[in-house]
Structure formats: C-alpha cells, structure tokens
Scaffold this active site. Structure first.
Site, PDB file in Angstrom:
ATOM      1  N   ASP A  21       0.829  -1.208   0.000  1.00 19.14           N
ATOM      2  CA  ASP A  21       0.000   0.000   0.000  1.00 19.14           C
ATOM      3  C   ASP A  21       0.864   1.260   0.000  1.00 19.14           C
ATOM      4  OD1 ASP A  21      -2.357   1.400  -0.018  1.00 19.14           O
ATOM      5  OD2 ASP A  21      -2.800   1.126   2.115  1.00 19.14           O
ATOM      6  N   ASN A  69     -11.004  -2.605  -5.310  1.00 16.42           N
ATOM      7  CA  ASN A  69     -10.235  -1.699  -6.176  1.00 16.42           C
ATOM      8  C   ASN A  69     -10.901  -1.476  -7.542  1.00 16.42           C
ATOM      9  OD1 ASN A  69      -7.016  -2.814  -4.905  1.00 16.42           O
ATOM     10  ND2 ASN A  69      -8.151  -0.964  -4.361  1.00 16.42           N
TER      11      ASN A  69
HETATM   12  C1  IPE Z   1      -5.577  -2.764  -0.261  1.00 17.42           C
HETATM   13  O1  IPE Z   1      -5.156  -1.453  -0.471  1.00 17.42           O
HETATM   14  C2  IPE Z   1      -5.587  -3.507  -1.550  1.00 17.42           C
HETATM   15  C3  IPE Z   1      -4.277  -3.732  -2.150  1.00 17.42           C
HETATM   16  C4  IPE Z   1      -3.124  -3.466  -1.609  1.00 17.42           C
HETATM   17  C5  IPE Z   1      -4.301  -4.345  -3.450  1.00 17.42           C
HETATM   18  P1  IPE Z   1      -6.202  -0.271  -0.594  1.00 17.42           P
HETATM   19  O2  IPE Z   1      -5.415   0.975  -0.689  1.00 17.42           O
HETATM   20  O3  IPE Z   1      -7.165  -0.541  -1.688  1.00 17.42           O
HETATM   21  O4  IPE Z   1      -6.954  -0.372   0.799  1.00 17.42           O
HETATM   22  P2  IPE Z   1      -7.971   0.621   1.521  1.00 17.42           P
HETATM   23  O5  IPE Z   1      -9.159   0.731   0.666  1.00 17.42           O
HETATM   24  O6  IPE Z   1      -7.279   1.920   1.708  1.00 17.42           O
HETATM   25  O7  IPE Z   1      -8.258  -0.042   2.815  1.00 17.42           O
HETATM   26  C1  IPE Z   2      -1.553   0.201  -3.362  1.00 19.35           C
HETATM   27  O1  IPE Z   2      -1.346   1.577  -3.403  1.00 19.35           O
HETATM   28  C2  IPE Z   2      -1.780  -0.383  -4.716  1.00 19.35           C
HETATM   29  C3  IPE Z   2      -3.176  -0.811  -4.965  1.00 19.35           C
HETATM   30  C4  IPE Z   2      -4.134  -0.817  -4.101  1.00 19.35           C
HETATM   31  C5  IPE Z   2      -3.475  -1.265  -6.310  1.00 19.35           C
HETATM   32  P1  IPE Z   2      -2.549   2.601  -3.431  1.00 19.35           P
HETATM   33  O2  IPE Z   2      -2.912   2.845  -4.850  1.00 19.35           O
HETATM   34  O3  IPE Z   2      -3.654   2.132  -2.571  1.00 19.35           O
HETATM   35  O4  IPE Z   2      -1.867   3.908  -2.815  1.00 19.35           O
HETATM   36  P2  IPE Z   2      -2.489   4.907  -1.760  1.00 19.35           P
HETATM   37  O5  IPE Z   2      -3.006   4.104  -0.617  1.00 19.35           O
HETATM   38  O6  IPE Z   2      -3.583   5.654  -2.466  1.00 19.35           O
HETATM   39  O7  IPE Z   2      -1.345   5.783  -1.375  1.00 19.35           O
HETATM   40 MG    MG Z   3      -4.064   2.364  -0.608  1.00 20.30          MG
END
Ligand code: IPE
Ligand code: IPE
Ligand code: MG
Length: 247
Positions: A21, A69
């Site tokens: 993340d 997602n």
């Molecule tokens: C969790 O990350 C899913 C992945 C790392 C693929 P998100 O960034 O989507 O999680 P939330 O929604 O902030 O909890």
């Molecule tokens: C994790 O990084 C990757 C996926 C969930 C695909 P994020 O895209 O959630 O990055 P933040 O949380 O917005 O910084």
């Molecule tokens: Mg995230």
C-alpha cells in the site's frame, strides 16, 4: 552486522503475505500521477520476491488488486491492468532465473481477457520452478474466497458428497484458493495503514502482523529483513501461556 545476518534461518516464516500500500501517496510526494507510484511499486515486488526466495521462504503472497479496487476511477483501473500485463510479461525471465513459480488467486475471470491469457502462460511456464511460489492476489478479497468455498461446500452437500456434520475447518480450508499453501505466519502492510482491507481473512487467524510507515515503492530487501527479524522476536503462543511455550 547487516540486517540480513541478523535473521535466524532456522526460524523463517514459511509464508509471508504483503498488503502493498501507498503507491498513490508516493506518487503524490514526487509530484506525479498515481500510476507513477504503481509503476515504481514493481521494483519493490521484484526485490521482495528475490530476497524472500534467497532466504529460502517457500511462499510469498502479495495483494495486488482487491475486489474493492474495481471501484477506483476507470483510468486508474485500466492503467493497473495494463501495468499488470506488461509486468508479468517482463518478469518471466527473472522468475525463471530465480526459480520462482508464479501463481494467482482471486476472481481471475473478471480480469481483461489479455491479462488472463498472459497470466496463464506465465503460470504454465514457471510451474516447475521450485524455490518459491509467488502468488498474486488479483481481484481478490477474503470474503470472495470464503463465499466461493461456501458455494463449493453447499454443492458438495447438495450432491450428497458430504453431510453438513462432516464440515470442519480442514474441509473448508481445502476449498479456499490458498489450499495448497500453509497459512501466512507473517503479514506485512506498508504505508502506515492499520487494517486488513479484506485480504486473507481466514488464513491470517494466527499471523503476526507487521506494519511499517514505508510506502510500497520504497520497500526494499532491508525492509523485508526488518519485518522478519521483528517476527522472529515475537512469542507465538496460540492460546497457551508463555510458560507452556518456553518448556
Ligand atoms: C488494499 O489497499 C488492496 C491492495 C493493496 C491491493 P487499498 O489501498 O485498496 O486499501 P484501503 O481501501 O485503503 O483499505
Ligand atoms: C496500493 O497503493 C496499490 C493498490 C491498491 C493497487 P494505493 O494505490 O492504494 O496507494 P495509496 O493508498 O492511495 O497511497
Ligand atoms: Mg491504498
């Protein structure tokens, strides 16, 4: 002494799971669009996979795209799917060089056809690699996994293959997408978020949780080593008392 040398190779977790993340925030810090963060996250996956394989960890599972997602803006979802396609294509050589088998869990049928095909090809082409299994969780969620298992169970009962009273934890476990792997002993989440976000719900029942402020694109070998060292200093009691464990 470097971090790697501090790891006790006789007490390695057999399965590490990572919630990758912070890509979007990393991109923002660099004055870029979110996809720039995703692109730079690929290096972190490669480093983690190589480091885990070199240590002798047999299973690494990374959360790459959750069921939820799909609700992101279309441009981001499309960019992520394209990146996934390019990455699995580009990494085939590295996977083979490192003797790593690629596996995927999740509702793979919901991915673009091209991705499904490429994924299947790379899984087939790496299927004999035996040092480590790298599992990508794609269009995955813990609840999705449990619902699929519940459906399979219901089907078995309806077809008379088993009775409701035969259902136990082992049977349910055998119907999850992770049935071929041990439960993760260590779950890492980057970026300073302290939640599970619908990742491996059943499987992390007794996992040690490790949270770090590092944003995923900055995650390197030493970050993985630090998580493993932290894990090795914990006392895993599984409901028992500390005295019982020490005996
Ligand atoms: C969790 O990350 C899913 C992945 C790392 C693929 P998100 O960034 O989507 O999680 P939330 O929604 O902030 O909890
Ligand atoms: C994790 O990084 C990757 C996926 C969930 C695909 P994020 O895209 O959630 O990055 P933040 O949380 O917005 O910084
Ligand atoms: Mg995230």
């Amino acid at each position: 002494m470097g971090l790697k040398e501090q790891i006790d190779l006789t007490k390695l977790p057999q399965h590490i799971a990572i919630i990758m993340d912070g890509n979007g925030r990393w991109a923002k810090q660099h004055g870029q669009q979110r996809v720039f963060g995703h692109r730079n996250g690929v290096t972190a996956v490669r480093e983690s996979a190589e480091a885990a394989a070199e240590l002798g960890i047999p299973f690494l599972t990374v959360y790459a795209f959750s069921t939820e997602n799909w609700n992101r803006p279309k441009v981001e979802v499309n960019a992520l799917m394209k990146l996934l396609l390019q990455t699995i294509e580009n990494e085939l050589t590295t996977l083979n060089k490192n003797n790593i088998r690629l596996n995927a869990i999740g509702d793979l049928g919901s991915l673009p056809k091209e991705n499904q095909k490429k994924l299947q090809k790379v899984m087939d082409d790496t299927r004999h690699n035996s040092r480590m299994t790298l599992t990508l969780a794609l269009s995955y969620s813990g609840r999705w996994d449990l619902v699929e298992a519940a459906r399979a169970l219901a089907r078995k009962v309806a077809q008379g293959e088993c009775r409701p009273e035969d259902v136990d934890a082992d049977l349910l476990n055998s119907l999850l997408s992770t049935s071929e792997m041990p439960d993760p002993e260590l779950l890492i989440r980057t970026s300073g978020e302290y939640r599970i976000s619908n990742f491996l719900l059943w499987q992390i029942a007794y996992a040690e949780l490790y949270f770090t402020l590092t944003l995923w694109p900055d995650f390197r070998r030493d970050d993985l080593y630090a998580a493993i060292i932290d894990y090795q200093h914990r006392e895993r009691r599984f409901g028992k008392t500390s005295d019982q464990i020490k005996k």
